[in-house]
Design a protein around this motif. Sequence first.
Motif, mmCIF file in Angstrom:
data_model
loop_
_atom_site.group_PDB
_atom_site.id
_atom_site.type_symbol
_atom_site.label_atom_id
_atom_site.label_comp_id
_atom_site.label_asym_id
_atom_site.label_seq_id
_atom_site.Cartn_x
_atom_site.Cartn_y
_atom_site.Cartn_z
ATOM 1 N N GLN B 80 15.809 -0.232 54.650
ATOM 2 C CA GLN B 80 14.830 0.302 55.449
ATOM 3 C C GLN B 80 14.297 -0.759 56.584
ATOM 4 O O GLN B 80 14.512 -1.866 56.272
ATOM 5 C CB GLN B 80 13.581 0.566 54.379
ATOM 6 N N LYS B 144 16.900 -6.409 62.475
ATOM 7 C CA LYS B 144 16.890 -6.519 60.877
ATOM 8 C C LYS B 144 18.213 -7.007 60.618
ATOM 9 O O LYS B 144 18.833 -7.606 59.688
ATOM 10 C CB LYS B 144 16.435 -5.185 60.296
ATOM 11 N N LEU B 147 19.122 -10.573 60.978
ATOM 12 C CA LEU B 147 18.372 -11.345 59.904
ATOM 13 C C LEU B 147 19.135 -11.124 58.620
ATOM 14 O O LEU B 147 19.421 -12.222 58.064
ATOM 15 C CB LEU B 147 16.919 -10.663 59.662
ATOM 16 N N TYR B 151 21.819 -14.465 56.347
ATOM 17 C CA TYR B 151 21.431 -14.631 55.015
ATOM 18 C C TYR B 151 22.664 -14.109 54.016
ATOM 19 O O TYR B 151 22.685 -14.670 52.836
ATOM 20 C CB TYR B 151 20.124 -14.104 54.566
ATOM 21 N N ASP B 225 20.818 -18.699 51.161
ATOM 22 C CA ASP B 225 20.634 -19.837 52.054
ATOM 23 C C ASP B 225 21.109 -18.893 53.337
ATOM 24 O O ASP B 225 22.075 -18.637 53.494
ATOM 25 C CB ASP B 225 21.401 -21.177 51.789
ATOM 26 N N PRO B 226 20.451 -19.613 54.375
ATOM 27 C CA PRO B 226 20.821 -18.919 55.684
ATOM 28 C C PRO B 226 22.301 -19.384 56.111
ATOM 29 O O PRO B 226 22.618 -20.446 55.719
ATOM 30 C CB PRO B 226 19.843 -19.842 56.879
ATOM 31 N N LYS B 229 21.659 -21.610 60.795
ATOM 32 C CA LYS B 229 20.232 -22.118 60.658
ATOM 33 C C LYS B 229 19.385 -21.653 62.012
ATOM 34 O O LYS B 229 18.212 -21.215 61.950
ATOM 35 C CB LYS B 229 20.359 -23.915 60.927
ATOM 36 N N ARG B 230 20.093 -21.602 63.064
ATOM 37 C CA ARG B 230 19.326 -21.240 64.385
ATOM 38 C C ARG B 230 19.686 -19.930 65.158
ATOM 39 O O ARG B 230 19.570 -19.467 66.043
ATOM 40 C CB ARG B 230 19.694 -22.302 65.826
ATOM 41 N N ILE B 232 18.152 -16.776 64.234
ATOM 42 C CA ILE B 232 17.310 -15.882 64.414
ATOM 43 C C ILE B 232 16.141 -16.110 65.509
ATOM 44 O O ILE B 232 15.593 -17.340 65.547
ATOM 45 C CB ILE B 232 16.626 -15.611 63.108
#
Lengths: 232, 232
Positions: B80, B144, B147, B151, B225-226, B229-230, B232
């Motif tokens: 969603q 989304k 994102l 991850y 964990d991501p 790191k950078r 997003i």
Amino acid sequence: MDTNIYEQYQENKRFVAVDCVIFGYEEEQLKLLLFQRAIEPAKGEWSLLGGWVNKDESTEDAARRVLYKLTGLKDVYLEQVHTFSDPNRDPGGSVITVEYYALIKIDEKASNLIEDYGANWFTLTEMPDLIFDHNNLVEKALEKLRLRSSYEIIGRKLLPEKFTLTHLRNLYDQIFQRKFDPGNFRKKILSLKVLERLEEKDMSESKKGAFYFKFKPKNEGEFSDPIFKRSI
Amino acid sequence: MDTNIYEQYQENKRFVAVDCVIFGYEEEQLKLLLFQRAIEPAKGEWSLLGGWVNKDESTEDAARRVLYKLTGLKDVYLEQVHTFSDPNRDPGGSVITVEYYALIKIDEKASNLIEDYGANWFTLTEMPDLIFDHNNLVEKALEKLRLRSSYEIIGRKLLPEKFTLTHLRNLYDQIFQRKFDPGNFRKKILSLKVLERLEEKDMSESKKGAFYFKFKPKNEGEFSDPIFKRSI
DNA sequence: AAATATAAAAGTAAAAATTACTTTTAAAGC
DNA sequence: GCTTTAAAAGTAATTTTTACTTTTATATTT
């Protein structure tokens, strides 16, 4: 009167509600505002602040309308969280709910109205069990709040004008339910250059006193890098 | 028949729809599936796959139903994204839409049905202008997806069973619309230990050949964990 | 007035992760 | 066997994180 050309699909229309997870920060504690439900079913039990989404109203407007009615607050920070639509989530009938979380400063004049509605502030650990799927909604809102807090310093909406780094760290401790290292937290936050140190000190928590800080005006130091790499 | 105790609020009921941003990966390109709208208004124009949410149906079920009808695919990965509810977003009338994105492997038998509906795959850079607020919906879905891709390694849902690290990197290049450094990407991905190297090589892209990899079964090496790191 | 106690603030050094590269390697095709 | 290619491995500087220790400013106590 109605120019809606979808009226032929009438029988599919649905009940749509909003639910608000209202976060506030008071006495070094992250709290949320819960209400005793005013209508059946589950009348009188603890729940999130909710309300119907009226005809020709956006869900965000609906959330603001309910928030204003119950707290008297305008210009509240709102973020949409998730939409829940399991037809059985509400025993009273099939209701789709769009969830928002709100961040408010408790010191504002909110309190008078709030009490009239049998509402109360609860800490995360002391809150009662909620109706329907509202416990899940709280969990989801917290996740979203944590995500946001790791990309921007969230305190702007929750802390008073001036605050110490200890206040801010304590807020983060609450949000993430863990202890941040004071030195490292300070170093990290200051490196982001979104705070401005005031000359005034808060002498209430230590003999040395802690400098008050305030947020720089928005944009003047905005950032989008994660604050805490491993925080999510 | 209807046990809904909210029937007194009948006049507030709303039209609720779902819209799906369908991502697929084909010929080294991240693509999305667009449809020519079947009903007025804007009939014939390009849009996302959408449909009404029926009475007593969850929005996710609705999304799966429409997806199945138009592509023949079951067990699609859905997430969603956001709910859009501006009363003026659809010139045909006030419709609340719950947005999902779907990840599908284009090589599956989807294609036959798709063509019957005047649908087409487009790359992000070549897609036509969409109706209503659908361009915004695509942007939101991409955010989304980015994102989530930062991850967890998203490829499980988009890539074929076996793939090379170059394929995976290329997918990430597409998703983030930038070039990842081949060496660093390889190092990072392998350090996460979610891939298993096969003995077979793909000889089509280089003389040396690139080892195929496949995903380890879920949970056996999950992480949160991501990845970048950078990113997003 | 000096000593003590406190949390704030600053400092430090090892470890880990990121970044921008260079070098080596395996196989295809001349 | 030589050349070419992208894959794979390697390297070293930089940045970030982490787990600490030390110093500092001030109120309170002696």
